[in-house]
Design a protein around this motif. Structure first.
Motif, short mmCIF file in Angstrom:
data_model
loop_
_atom_site.label_atom_id
_atom_site.label_comp_id
_atom_site.label_asym_id
_atom_site.label_seq_id
_atom_site.Cartn_x
_atom_site.Cartn_y
_atom_site.Cartn_z
N PHE A 219 -19.70 -5.56 -2.86
CA PHE A 219 -18.28 -5.46 -3.20
C PHE A 219 -17.72 -6.86 -3.37
N GLU A 220 -17.34 -7.18 -4.59
CA GLU A 220 -16.82 -8.51 -4.90
C GLU A 220 -15.29 -8.46 -4.97
N PHE A 221 -14.63 -9.15 -4.03
CA PHE A 221 -13.17 -9.15 -3.97
C PHE A 221 -12.57 -10.47 -4.46
N GLY A 222 -13.41 -11.42 -4.80
CA GLY A 222 -12.88 -12.70 -5.20
C GLY A 222 -12.42 -13.51 -4.00
N LYS A 223 -11.83 -14.64 -4.26
CA LYS A 223 -11.37 -15.51 -3.18
C LYS A 223 -9.97 -15.11 -2.76
N ALA A 224 -9.82 -14.77 -1.49
CA ALA A 224 -8.50 -14.38 -0.97
C ALA A 224 -7.73 -15.61 -0.53
N ALA A 225 -6.43 -15.57 -0.69
CA ALA A 225 -5.58 -16.69 -0.28
C ALA A 225 -5.49 -16.76 1.25
N ASP A 226 -5.38 -17.96 1.78
CA ASP A 226 -5.23 -18.14 3.23
C ASP A 226 -3.85 -17.66 3.69
N ILE A 227 -3.81 -17.11 4.90
CA ILE A 227 -2.55 -16.66 5.47
C ILE A 227 -1.90 -17.80 6.25
N PRO A 228 -0.69 -18.15 5.94
CA PRO A 228 0.00 -19.21 6.71
C PRO A 228 0.13 -18.83 8.18
N LEU A 229 0.12 -19.83 9.04
CA LEU A 229 0.16 -19.58 10.48
C LEU A 229 1.43 -18.82 10.89
N LYS A 230 2.51 -19.03 10.18
CA LYS A 230 3.77 -18.39 10.57
C LYS A 230 3.73 -16.87 10.35
N PHE A 231 2.75 -16.39 9.61
CA PHE A 231 2.63 -14.95 9.37
C PHE A 231 1.52 -14.30 10.20
N TYR A 232 0.95 -15.03 11.15
CA TYR A 232 -0.14 -14.47 11.96
C TYR A 232 0.33 -13.31 12.83
N TRP A 233 1.63 -13.28 13.12
CA TRP A 233 2.13 -12.17 13.95
C TRP A 233 1.93 -10.82 13.24
N ILE A 234 1.87 -10.85 11.91
CA ILE A 234 1.63 -9.61 11.15
C ILE A 234 0.23 -9.08 11.44
N LEU A 235 -0.74 -9.99 11.61
CA LEU A 235 -2.10 -9.56 11.92
C LEU A 235 -2.17 -8.88 13.28
N ILE A 236 -1.42 -9.42 14.24
CA ILE A 236 -1.39 -8.79 15.57
C ILE A 236 -0.79 -7.39 15.48
N LEU A 237 0.32 -7.27 14.75
CA LEU A 237 0.96 -5.97 14.57
C LEU A 237 0.01 -5.01 13.84
N LEU A 238 -0.68 -5.52 12.82
CA LEU A 238 -1.62 -4.68 12.07
C LEU A 238 -2.75 -4.18 12.97
N GLY A 239 -3.27 -5.06 13.84
CA GLY A 239 -4.33 -4.66 14.76
C GLY A 239 -3.87 -3.57 15.71
N ILE A 240 -2.63 -3.70 16.23
CA ILE A 240 -2.09 -2.69 17.15
C ILE A 240 -1.94 -1.34 16.44
N LEU A 241 -1.36 -1.37 15.24
CA LEU A 241 -1.14 -0.13 14.49
C LEU A 241 -2.44 0.55 14.13
N LEU A 242 -3.43 -0.23 13.67
CA LEU A 242 -4.73 0.34 13.31
C LEU A 242 -5.42 0.94 14.53
N GLY A 243 -5.27 0.28 15.66
CA GLY A 243 -5.86 0.80 16.89
C GLY A 243 -5.25 2.14 17.28
N ILE A 244 -3.90 2.23 17.16
CA ILE A 244 -3.21 3.48 17.48
C ILE A 244 -3.62 4.59 16.53
N PHE A 245 -3.57 4.31 15.22
CA PHE A 245 -3.93 5.33 14.23
C PHE A 245 -5.40 5.71 14.33
N GLY A 246 -6.25 4.72 14.61
CA GLY A 246 -7.69 5.03 14.75
C GLY A 246 -7.95 5.94 15.95
N GLY A 247 -7.25 5.65 17.06
CA GLY A 247 -7.39 6.50 18.24
C GLY A 247 -6.87 7.91 17.99
#
Length: 247
Positions: A219-247
């Motif tokens: 699966f070739e997705f190309g080069k993804a852009a880096d996420i700025p540090l100020k938006f890392y809180w979105i990754l934490i929120l995404l992890g929590i939501l995915l964990g809840i929905f996965g469970g």
């Protein structure tokens, strides 16, 4: 005397674990060959499927022959599933059932039936991924090897789990995914010997697959852009939501 005994036990345990890892490498070799052959034939069969349907699209008068051909494929597949019920579905639940002791099988008939059934399904134009079948193919060939060479039931389970991960690794050129699958989805707990065995099998299997298909990612997705540090809180929120929905 006590130190000598402890040393002997440590050497014996180390030798036993190295023996399992070496067997897992052979499992990875066989699983890689089988899964790569399955992957290769799926690609060729898919290409033949498009050729056949393109032909009938340009010769509409022959459409009844196409329906007869599909009916024959459906009947043949139905008979295979009736005689070998463990080849139905993705194959992952069957592997879990075997390791849990709920299911017993003839590994060779499952291997042949799953391999042939997948080819027939693709030839008929059905939607079929190679993840589940490759996992079951790898686990089946590992069970055949484990029946002859495993010393304990625990070792046999390790080899089957390693074979399942090796099948996944060969299907997608993804050795880490194969090893993690064996740990997380098949075994469901971390063990150093299981981790090393799964990694050894997956790496060998991945080497076999890449020797045949090359090193390009599936699966070739190309080069993804880096996420700025100020938006890392979105990754934490995404992890929590995915964990809840996965469970």
């Amino acid at each position: 005397m006590k130190k000598s005994n402890n040393y002997s036990k440590a050497v014996k345990e180390y030798s036993r674990q190295m023996n399992i890892i070496i067997k897992s490498m052979f499992v990875g070799l066989l699983a890689g060959l089988i899964s790569s052959a399955y992957r290769f034939l799926l690609l060729k069969t898919e290409s033949a499927y498009f050729t056949v349907f393109h032909f009938f699209r340009n010769h509409l008068v022959l459409i009844p022959l196409l329906f007869l051909f599909l009916a024959c494929l459906g009947l043949l597949t139905s008979l295979m599933v009736k005689h070998f019920p463990l080849i139905s579905g993705s194959g992952i639940p069957q592997v879990k059932g075997i390791l849990s002791g709920y299911i017993t099988q003839n590994w060779f008939t499952t291997l042949v039936g799953k391999f042939a059934g997948g080819i027939l399904a693709i030839l008929a134009g059905l939607s079929l991924g190679r993840e589940g079948p490759s996992i079951q193919l790898g686990a089946s060939v590992a069970e055949g090897l484990a029946d002859k060479f495993s010393d304990t039931k625990f070792e046999k389970k390790i080899l089957i789990a390693s074979g399942a991960g090796a099948g996944l690794a060969a299907a997608f050129n993804a050795p880490l995914a194969g090893a993690l699958f064996a740990l997380e989805e098949i075994y469901k707990y971390f063990s150093p010997i299981v981790c090393l065995s799964a990694l050894a099998a997956a790496m060998v299997s991945d080497y076999v697959a890449k020797s045949i298909f090359g090193t390009a990612p599936v699966f070739e997705f190309g080069k993804a852009a880096d996420i700025p540090l100020k938006f890392y809180w979105i990754l934490i929120l995404l992890g929590i939501l995915l964990g809840i929905f996965g469970g």
